[in-house]
Design a protein around this motif. Structure first.
Motif, PDB file in Angstrom:
ATOM      1  N   THR A  18    -141.216   7.120  44.225  1.00 35.64           N
ATOM      2  CA  THR A  18    -141.477   8.218  45.153  1.00 35.64           C
ATOM      3  C   THR A  18    -142.840   8.111  45.829  1.00 35.64           C
ATOM      4  O   THR A  18    -143.276   9.040  46.493  1.00 35.64           O
ATOM      5  CB  THR A  18    -141.398   9.580  44.425  1.00 35.64           C
ATOM      6  N   GLY A  19    -143.508   6.987  45.705  1.00 32.04           N
ATOM      7  CA  GLY A  19    -144.815   6.794  46.321  1.00 32.04           C
ATOM      8  C   GLY A  19    -144.710   6.341  47.765  1.00 32.04           C
ATOM      9  O   GLY A  19    -143.614   6.107  48.293  1.00 32.04           O
ATOM     10  N   ALA A  20    -145.853   6.222  48.422  1.00 28.61           N
ATOM     11  CA  ALA A  20    -145.887   5.766  49.814  1.00 28.61           C
ATOM     12  C   ALA A  20    -147.294   5.309  50.169  1.00 28.61           C
ATOM     13  O   ALA A  20    -148.277   5.708  49.537  1.00 28.61           O
ATOM     14  CB  ALA A  20    -145.457   6.881  50.753  1.00 28.61           C
ATOM     15  N   ASN A  21    -147.389   4.478  51.199  1.00 30.00           N
ATOM     16  CA  ASN A  21    -148.661   4.063  51.792  1.00 30.00           C
ATOM     17  C   ASN A  21    -148.617   4.386  53.271  1.00 30.00           C
ATOM     18  O   ASN A  21    -147.582   4.194  53.916  1.00 30.00           O
ATOM     19  CB  ASN A  21    -148.897   2.564  51.615  1.00 30.00           C
TER      20      ASN A  21
ATOM     21  N   GLU B 117    -141.551   4.365  49.481  1.00 27.47           N
ATOM     22  CA  GLU B 117    -140.747   3.671  48.482  1.00 27.47           C
ATOM     23  C   GLU B 117    -139.316   4.208  48.577  1.00 27.47           C
ATOM     24  O   GLU B 117    -139.037   5.123  49.361  1.00 27.47           O
ATOM     25  CB  GLU B 117    -141.335   3.897  47.092  1.00 27.47           C
ATOM     26  N   ALA B 118    -138.392   3.673  47.789  1.00 22.73           N
ATOM     27  CA  ALA B 118    -136.961   4.006  47.898  1.00 22.73           C
ATOM     28  C   ALA B 118    -136.675   5.503  47.860  1.00 22.73           C
ATOM     29  O   ALA B 118    -135.788   5.986  48.567  1.00 22.73           O
ATOM     30  CB  ALA B 118    -136.182   3.302  46.788  1.00 22.73           C
ATOM     31  N   ASN B 119    -137.418   6.278  47.073  1.00 22.42           N
ATOM     32  CA  ASN B 119    -137.179   7.720  46.974  1.00 22.42           C
ATOM     33  C   ASN B 119    -138.297   8.551  47.597  1.00 22.42           C
ATOM     34  O   ASN B 119    -138.312   9.770  47.469  1.00 22.42           O
ATOM     35  CB  ASN B 119    -137.002   8.132  45.503  1.00 22.42           C
ATOM     36  N   GLY B 120    -139.225   7.900  48.302  1.00 21.01           N
ATOM     37  CA  GLY B 120    -140.313   8.610  48.976  1.00 21.01           C
ATOM     38  C   GLY B 120    -139.832   9.184  50.296  1.00 21.01           C
ATOM     39  O   GLY B 120    -138.994   8.598  50.977  1.00 21.01           O
ATOM     40  N   ALA B 121    -140.365  10.353  50.678  1.00 23.20           N
ATOM     41  CA  ALA B 121    -139.962  10.998  51.929  1.00 23.20           C
ATOM     42  C   ALA B 121    -141.177  11.596  52.636  1.00 23.20           C
ATOM     43  O   ALA B 121    -141.154  12.733  53.101  1.00 23.20           O
ATOM     44  CB  ALA B 121    -138.914  12.063  51.652  1.00 23.20           C
TER      45      ALA B 121
ATOM     46  N   VAL C 235    -138.018  13.571  56.836  1.00 27.15           N
ATOM     47  CA  VAL C 235    -137.727  12.151  56.690  1.00 27.15           C
ATOM     48  C   VAL C 235    -136.761  11.985  55.531  1.00 27.15           C
ATOM     49  O   VAL C 235    -136.945  12.575  54.469  1.00 27.15           O
ATOM     50  CB  VAL C 235    -139.019  11.358  56.399  1.00 27.15           C
ATOM     51  N   ASN C 236    -135.730  11.193  55.739  1.00 28.88           N
ATOM     52  CA  ASN C 236    -134.819  10.875  54.641  1.00 28.88           C
ATOM     53  C   ASN C 236    -135.528   9.921  53.679  1.00 28.88           C
ATOM     54  O   ASN C 236    -136.308   9.073  54.091  1.00 28.88           O
ATOM     55  CB  ASN C 236    -133.538  10.231  55.168  1.00 28.88           C
ATOM     56  N   ALA C 237    -135.226  10.063  52.408  1.00 27.41           N
ATOM     57  CA  ALA C 237    -135.854   9.229  51.385  1.00 27.41           C
ATOM     58  C   ALA C 237    -135.671   7.749  51.704  1.00 27.41           C
ATOM     59  O   ALA C 237    -134.598   7.304  52.095  1.00 27.41           O
ATOM     60  CB  ALA C 237    -135.265   9.544  50.020  1.00 27.41           C
TER      61      ALA C 237
END
Length: 75
Positions: free
Chosen positions: A11-14, A40-44, A58-60
């Protein structure tokens, strides 16, 4: 950088951003900027928080981006 949400996976993101401004005169500046979020795959996560009065969603796993240009004139 956003870390993973506790108790979840991926669930992270950059976020990456680059911008440039140019002073045309003592009172006027023009600018351009580009930003993108690598979820990441489950990040939104979004690039902005609503923009011009609308909520962004935003969709995950999707990777949103934005480009902006503008002019600032000081009176």
């Amino acid at each position: 950088m956003a870390g993973k949400i506790s108790g979840t996976t991926s669930t992270g993101a950059n976020m990456y951003a680059v911008g440039y401004d140019y002073a045309m005169s003592k009172h006027t500046t023009v600018y351009a900027a580009y930003a993108m979020v690598d979820n990441e795959a489950n990040g939104a996560y979004t690039v902005n928080h609503g923009g011009h009065g609308e909520k962004s969603k935003v969709n995950a796993g999707k990777d949103p981006s934005a480009f902006s240009v503008g002019i600032i004139h000081k009176f």
